[in-house]
Design a protein around this motif. Structure first.
Motif, short mmCIF file in Angstrom:
data_model
loop_
_atom_site.label_atom_id
_atom_site.label_comp_id
_atom_site.label_asym_id
_atom_site.label_seq_id
_atom_site.Cartn_x
_atom_site.Cartn_y
_atom_site.Cartn_z
N LEU A 4 -8.18 9.57 -3.80
CA LEU A 4 -7.61 8.29 -3.39
C LEU A 4 -6.80 8.48 -2.13
CD1 LEU A 4 -6.43 7.04 -6.87
CD2 LEU A 4 -8.39 6.23 -5.56
N PRO A 5 -6.64 7.45 -1.32
CA PRO A 5 -5.89 7.56 -0.07
C PRO A 5 -4.46 8.06 -0.33
CG PRO A 5 -7.10 5.51 -0.13
CD PRO A 5 -7.24 6.13 -1.49
N ASP A 42 -12.19 2.21 -2.90
CA ASP A 42 -10.95 2.79 -3.42
C ASP A 42 -10.48 2.05 -4.68
OD1 ASP A 42 -10.78 4.74 -1.48
OD2 ASP A 42 -9.57 3.50 -0.12
N THR A 97 -12.58 3.30 -7.56
CA THR A 97 -12.16 4.65 -7.93
C THR A 97 -10.86 4.63 -8.72
OG1 THR A 97 -13.22 5.57 -5.96
CG2 THR A 97 -11.57 6.93 -7.05
N GLY A 98 -9.92 3.82 -8.26
CA GLY A 98 -8.63 3.73 -8.95
C GLY A 98 -8.76 3.18 -10.35
N ALA A 107 -5.15 0.45 -7.30
CA ALA A 107 -6.45 -0.20 -7.22
C ALA A 107 -6.30 -1.68 -6.90
CB ALA A 107 -7.20 -0.01 -8.55
N HIS A 142 0.83 -1.20 0.00
CA HIS A 142 0.00 0.00 0.00
C HIS A 142 0.87 1.26 0.00
CE1 HIS A 142 -3.63 2.39 1.12
NE2 HIS A 142 -2.69 3.18 1.63
N ARG A 145 -10.67 -3.06 0.16
CA ARG A 145 -11.11 -1.66 0.15
C ARG A 145 -11.71 -1.40 -1.23
NH1 ARG A 145 -6.15 1.61 2.77
NH2 ARG A 145 -7.57 3.31 2.25
N CYS A 188 -5.64 -2.03 -3.26
CA CYS A 188 -6.87 -1.78 -2.51
C CYS A 188 -7.81 -2.99 -2.57
CB CYS A 188 -7.57 -0.54 -3.05
SG CYS A 188 -6.72 1.01 -2.67
#
Length: 787
Positions: free
Chosen positions: A340-341, A284, A287-288, A273, A244, A281, A276
């Motif tokens: 994104l984180p 996320d 989204t990625g 992604a 990560h 997750r 994640c």
């Protein structure tokens, strides 16, 4: 997720080609536009007096600029090969071959590429490049290795990559980015062959080089790509927190440098992604993937495998999110990447202490391995993993931590692996090989200076290593991290319980459950894995015979020079200018000195010494080919049929033996030992020949099977008699078949000699081919010529 698609932008090549077409100099391409494939047909019948390499490259660049490579590049490259060869321009031809390898690889034309690889290596040898450290030789090695990796010919690819590393250490600066590309390519090979620990090491070195060479590492696309690559490999090792961090760091670099519209940004997004998804997750991950798709569509369009693969991963991530009850905004990619984180953020519900995924509750079934004591006559049942795999796990879990704990100042100087005598060193061991001298073992190779300082104590510590292990149904080897009760000086355990090294971990992809399996770095296995282990087995698994004890021991601690001397009689390979010494070394001896695997070699000294024995001078190879031609003619084409006519079965039998030995040897010599290795001793001769013959780029691939047919028929031919066999036809049918095969093999050999330009004669009695072959021997040393 197709890792190749995610990582391809960083697989930088040493020569121009489809993989780095984005970096093509447009001005240079335009300058050479007049010489593109549009003129190929008109010029096909003309043999140029000279070959203009730069013009060739400019023309190729123009083809890629026009996006017509799919239809024009192939014919253009093929014609360029002809032109360069007709012009006698070997350097130009080598350039064309390197370009062709890259193009064929990108098109998946692996079958055709086998000939290009072989031709490039042979040409480089003729040019004298193989004994030097030129960038041209490094380029060729890397392109050949990458082509073999793409064709899944991993043994050949790994050997070629290691040769390239040796050359690059001398020809490139320590911070040259091409070194990073080489480490990256090698990491991909390790990933594809289920060795994520080695892949991780290569990627960390690539990242170090890229960062050291960068003006601004915080806004450098290549640094970001390296973080993405490393994240994906850490994912295969189930190191989710580290994965990560690196995946998020890659995205941070793009944001810092305002590089979000770069085509390569998609890889970083998709890589994040994927991490994640492995962490469950799903929001996320979705989204990625959506961001990645938008970038891919902008830069490449939708009609690409890259887009289709990412779209499929997005679909799976959306399905997983729906099943988990996670709501994801369906507005597409309206949000920016900042949603994104961020790198360094804490992981919610981190799986670091347990398993995740749909199948997390079920422990893997195991295969019980029971053995007798060290003095037992035989093992009760076979260990279900190969000797090399067992050795690698023993080193990774037991040897490497011991050295780090007790010899930290030498950890960067000790080489480890398994090379030498023993069927497991060739990878040919099976259940029948385990009745003697089988068990966890590896070799540690030291310089003379280091051996004098720590060699004896290191041997004591090696002997004290725990050797109890278990193997589960997935083939994962687990050693108990406890000292042997009968030994002193063992290193302290890294933690409670067993350590598990996964052997076949693959990068988790959408729709695939993941296991957080403890590795040697964590020091402990999760409880459900520990419960699944079988009763520990104390090694050795079988009796240790006197032939592998004392001075003849096959494992433990060695001086590098002493190790090779024990096998070959030489501390280092004979000089390239000493053909008489090379000719005194049997091929089986050279095979034993160059087989096996090297698990770690921080200084490269062991690998360099080992490679020296693999680099047989080409004059010596040609001299041996000539000798083998002579024996094939004498034993197979002349004495065998005469002995059969006389009815002398014993003489015919021995003639067949000599013919088979000489022919098998010639196959290895023609395929070039530097590329395929040497023919091993008789027990594994045909196992190695079958493996070579099954290789995609093997020369004379049918000879091995033909030789086995000759041997199957030899009993009937030599001792069948007049009334032998069904219908009383006697030995005649077997004799006729053998003679036909011998002559067919001779025909095939002549065709290959012609293809390699070693002869212009069509004579199939191979004795008469020897002068043609020997004409290509550059040295005047009489030891290389026949009488």
């Amino acid at each position: 997720m197709d890792e190749e698609a995610l990582l391809k932008q960083f697989a930088a090549q040493f020569a121009h080609g489809p993989d780095d077409a984005d970096d093509t100099d447009a001005a240079a391409a335009a300058q050479g536009a007049d010489s593109t494939a549009n003129q190929v047909a008109d010029d096909a019948d003309q043999s140029p007096a000279t070959f203009d390499t730069q013009q060739f490259l400019n023309g190729l660049d123009a083809i890629f600029d026009r996006h017509t490579a799919a239809t024009e590049a192939g014919p253009y490259l093929e014609q360029a090969m002809v032109d360069a060869e007709n012009a006698g321009d070997e350097a130009g031809l080598l350039t064309v071959l390197n370009e062709t390898m890259g193009f064929y690889r990108s098109q998946g034309r692996h079958k055709e590429n086998q000939w290009i690889v072989q031709r490039a290596l042979e040409l480089a040898a003729r040019m004298g490049l193989t004994t030097g450290t030129s960038e041209a030789w490094a380029t060729t090695l890397i392109n050949c290795a990458t082509s073999m990796r793409a064709a899944k010919q991993y043994d050949q690819a790994e050997d070629l990559y290691h040769q390239a590393q040796s050359v690059c250490r001398h020809s490139l600066a320590p911070t040259d980015r091409r070194l990073a590309a080489l480490h990256n390519n090698l990491s991909m090979l390790y990933s594809e062959t289920n060795r994520p620990d080695k892949a991780e090491l290569e990627l960390r070195e690539a990242l170090r080089i890229i960062e050291a060479s960068s003006v601004n590492p915080d806004a450098d696309i290549d640094v970001s790509s390296s973080h993405t690559n490393l994240a994906l490999t850490l994912l295969t090792e189930h190191k989710l927190e580290d994965a990560h961090w690196h995946a998020a760091k890659a995205l941070e670099i793009y944001r810092t440098g305002h590089l979000e519209h770069s085509a390569h940004y998609a890889s970083a997004l998709a890589g994040f992604a994927q991490v994640c998804f492995a962490e469950r997750r799903y929001a996320d991950a979705v989204t990625g993937y959506r961001h990645a798709l938008a970038v891919i569509e902008e830069c490449y369009g939708k009609d690409t495998d890259y887009w289709r693969i990412t779209a499929d991963n997005l679909r799976q991530a959306e399905e997983a999110a729906a099943q988990a009850g996670v709501t994801v905004d369906n507005a597409g990619v309206a949000g920016d990447a900042g949603a994104l984180p961020q790198s360094g953020s804490r992981l919610p519900n981190s799986p670091a202490q347990g398993k995740t995924g749909a199948n997390a509750a079920s422990s893997p079934s195991t295969v019980s391995v029971s053995t007798g004591s060290a003095g037992a006559a035989e093992a009760v049942s076979a260990c279900p993993v190969s000797g090399l795999k067992l050795a690698r796990a023993f080193w990774t879990q037991m040897g490497k931590p011991m050295i780090a704990a007790k010899y930290p100042q030498y950890a960067g100087r000790i080489a480890a692996g398994l090379v030498g005598h023993g069927s497991e060193c060739y990878g040919f061991d099976d259940a029948y090989s385990q009745d003697h001298d089988f068990g966890p073992r590896f070799c540690l190779w030291l310089t003379d200076e280091d051996y004098a300082a720590i060699g004896e104590q290191l041997e004591v510590d090696y002997e004290a290593l725990p050797r109890k292990f278990s193997v589960d149904a997935q083939g994962r080897v687990t050693f108990e991290a406890h000292a042997r009760s009968d030994a002193s000086g063992a290193f302290p355990s890294a933690g409670a319980g067993s350590t598990v090294i996964p052997d076949a971990a693959n990068a988790p992809t959408p729709g695939t459950a993941t296991h957080d399996t403890a590795t040697a770095e964590s020091g402990a296995a999760s409880s459900d894995v520990a419960e699944a282990m079988t009763t520990p087995i104390d090694a050795p698994l079988s009796p240790v015979t006197p032939r592998v004890q004392g001075a003849n021991r096959r494992d433990g601690v060695f001086r590098i020079g002493d190790f090779f001397e024990s096998i070959t009689g030489y501390h280092t390979a004979p000089a390239q200018t000493a053909p008489h010494e090379w000719l005194m070394l049997q091929e089986s001896t050279l095979a034993a000195a160059t087989n096996g695997e090297v698990f770690a070699d921080p200084t490269g000294l062991f690998s360099k010494t080992r490679q020296g024995f693999k680099n047989m001078p080409d004059d010596v190879r040609l001299a041996l080919i000539s000798k083998r031609l002579g024996m094939i003619a004498q034993a197979g084409q002349y004495n065998l049929p005469r002995s059969l006519k006389r009815g002398d079965g014993a003489a015919a039998w021995l003639s067949i033996h000599e013919f088979v030995q000489a022919t098998a040897s010639l196959v290895f010599l023609v395929n070039v030992p530097m590329v395929v290795g040497y023919m091993p001793y008789y027990k594994w001769q045909f196992a190695a020949l079958r493996k070579l013959s099954g290789s995609m780029f093997a020369l004379l691939p049918n000879v091995g099977e033909q030789l086995e047919t000759v041997m199957r028929l030899s009993s009937a031919a030599c001792y069948g008699g007049a009334g032998f066999g069904e219908g009383g036809k006697g030995a005649a049918p077997a004799i006729e078949k053998i003679n036909d095969i011998v002559e067919q093999i001779a025909v095939d050999i002549v065709k290959e000699l012609k293809r390699e330009h070693l002869t212009t004669s069509g004579e199939t009695f191979l004795e008469w081919q020897r002068p043609y072959v020997e004409d290509h021997i550059a040295s005047d040393d009489p030891v290389l010529k026949s009488l």
